[in-house]
Design a protein around this motif. Structure first.
Motif, PDB file in Angstrom:
ATOM      1  N   GLN A  12      -2.082  11.384 -10.815  1.00 42.21           N
ATOM      2  CA  GLN A  12      -1.936  10.983  -9.414  1.00 42.21           C
ATOM      3  C   GLN A  12      -0.465  11.010  -9.004  1.00 42.21           C
ATOM      4  N   ASP A  42       0.800  -1.225   0.000  1.00 38.51           N
ATOM      5  CA  ASP A  42       0.000   0.000   0.000  1.00 38.51           C
ATOM      6  C   ASP A  42       0.834   1.277   0.000  1.00 38.51           C
ATOM      7  N   ASN A  79      -0.824   4.022  -1.799  1.00 35.02           N
ATOM      8  CA  ASN A  79      -2.092   4.318  -1.119  1.00 35.02           C
ATOM      9  C   ASN A  79      -1.872   5.061   0.190  1.00 35.02           C
ATOM     10  N   SER A 111      -1.520   8.685  -0.776  1.00 36.44           N
ATOM     11  CA  SER A 111      -2.839   9.247  -1.107  1.00 36.44           C
ATOM     12  C   SER A 111      -3.634   9.533   0.158  1.00 36.44           C
ATOM     13  N   TYR A 112      -3.580   8.602   1.116  1.00 32.12           N
ATOM     14  CA  TYR A 112      -4.326   8.792   2.368  1.00 32.12           C
ATOM     15  C   TYR A 112      -3.776   9.982   3.152  1.00 32.12           C
TER      16      TYR A 112
END
Length: 242
Positions: free
Chosen positions: A104, A44, A47, A50-51
Motif C-alpha cells: 500500500q 485519515d 486514507n 487511498s481515497y
C-alpha cells in the motif's frame, strides 16, 4: 453539465472531503483540481491518499503537490525525517501509515511521484499550491520549491490597491501572466475569513481545514462555493495541527 471544481487543503480530513463532495453533488463528469496538502493533520492522512487514488479512476483529477505532501513523500520513499515536519502534522501521517502494508505504501509513493507542481488550464487559469517567484512565470522557476512553499504571491495580492486592474501602472507583472490564480497553503483564517478569499486575481482556497476551519470547494466558472462542517467537529477526539 460537467464542472471544473477546485478543492483546498485537506490535511488528512477524509470525513470532511466525503461530506464536501456529497454536498457539491460531484459526479464522474466533474473535473477535480486538488491544490495539495492531502496529509499531515487529522488521523485519515493515509486514507485520504487511498481515497484519491480510487477517485481518480472515475473522475478526471489534477493533484497538485503541497509542501506537506513533499515532506511525507520524502519520508515514505527514503525515511527522511524533519523536526519541523514532525511538529507540524508529520507525526499524524507517520501514525496513519503504521496500519498500511508495504504494498500500500508503494502505491502511495507512486501517487506522490505523479503529482504536478502546477497546472494551467485552457482559460489561462493557474492552479498551484503556494505560488511562484519568477517574473516570467512558473515554467521559468529554477527550483520547484516556490510552488509548494512560497507565500510572497499571496502576501503581494493582499497588498494591492483594489482599484488597480491588470495593465494599470503598479499592478504586479507576475499576476498579469494569468487570468486567475488559485492557491492554498496559507489559511485565510489568519485574516479572519472563513470562505475562499480573493485579492486581485488570486483566490485562496485554504480555509483552515488543518485547524478550526472548514474544507472548501469552488466551481471555478460559476463561483459557487461548497464547504464542509468545521473539520475539527468531525474529529472530536483529535487536535489536528492545533
Amino acid at each position: 453539465m460537467a464542472r471544473t471544481l477546485v478543492i483546498g487543503d485537506i490535511h488528512g480530513g477524509l470525513k470532511a472531503l466525503l461530506q464536501l463532495l456529497e454536498r457539491a453533488k460531484v459526479t464522474p463528469a466533474d473535473k477535480l483540481i486538488f491544490l495539495g496538502d492531502y496529509v499531515d493533520g487529522w488521523s485519515d492522512s493515509a486514507n485520504v491518499v487511498s481515497y484519491l487514488i480510487t477517485l481518480a479512476k472515475q473522475n478526471t483529477c489534477i493533484f497538485l503537490r503541497g509542501n506537506h505532501d513533499d515532506l511525507t513523500h520524502r519520508w515514505l520513499k527514503t525515511g527522511e525525517l524533519n523536526d519541523q515536519w514532525l511538529q507540524h502534522g508529520g507525526q499524524s501521517s507517520i501514525d496513519a501509515y503504521r496500519r498500511f502494508s508495504e504494498d500500500q505504501k508503494k502505491e502511495h509513493i507512486i501517487f506522490f511521484d505523479q503529482m504536478v507542481n502546477y497546472y494551467i488550464d485552457k482559460e489561462n487559469r493557474l492552479f498551484v499550491h503556494a505560488g511562484f517567484t519568477n517574473q516570467k512565470g512558473p515554467a521559468e522557476e529554477y527550483t520547484p520549491t516556490p510552488f509548494y512553499w512560497d507565500r510572497t504571491l499571496w502576501e503581494m495580492a493582499m497588498c494591492i490597491d483594489p482599484n488597480l486592474k491588470p495593465g494599470d501602472t503598479g499592478f504586479p507583472k507576475r499576476l498579469e501572466l494569468f487570468r486567475e490564480i488559485f492557491i492554498g497553503h496559507t489559511p485565510v483564517t489568519r485574516i479572519g475569513r472563513d470562505q475562499p478569499t480573493r485579492f486581485a486575481n488570486v483566490c485562496n482556497m485554504d480555509t483552515g481545514a488543518a485547524f478550526m476551519g472548514k474544507l472548501s470547494l469552488m466551481d471555478v466558472n460559476s463561483r459557487q462555493i461548497f464547504q464542509s462542517d468545521p473539520v475539527h467537529s468531525l474529529y472530536p477526539d483529535e487536535s489536528g495541527r492545533n
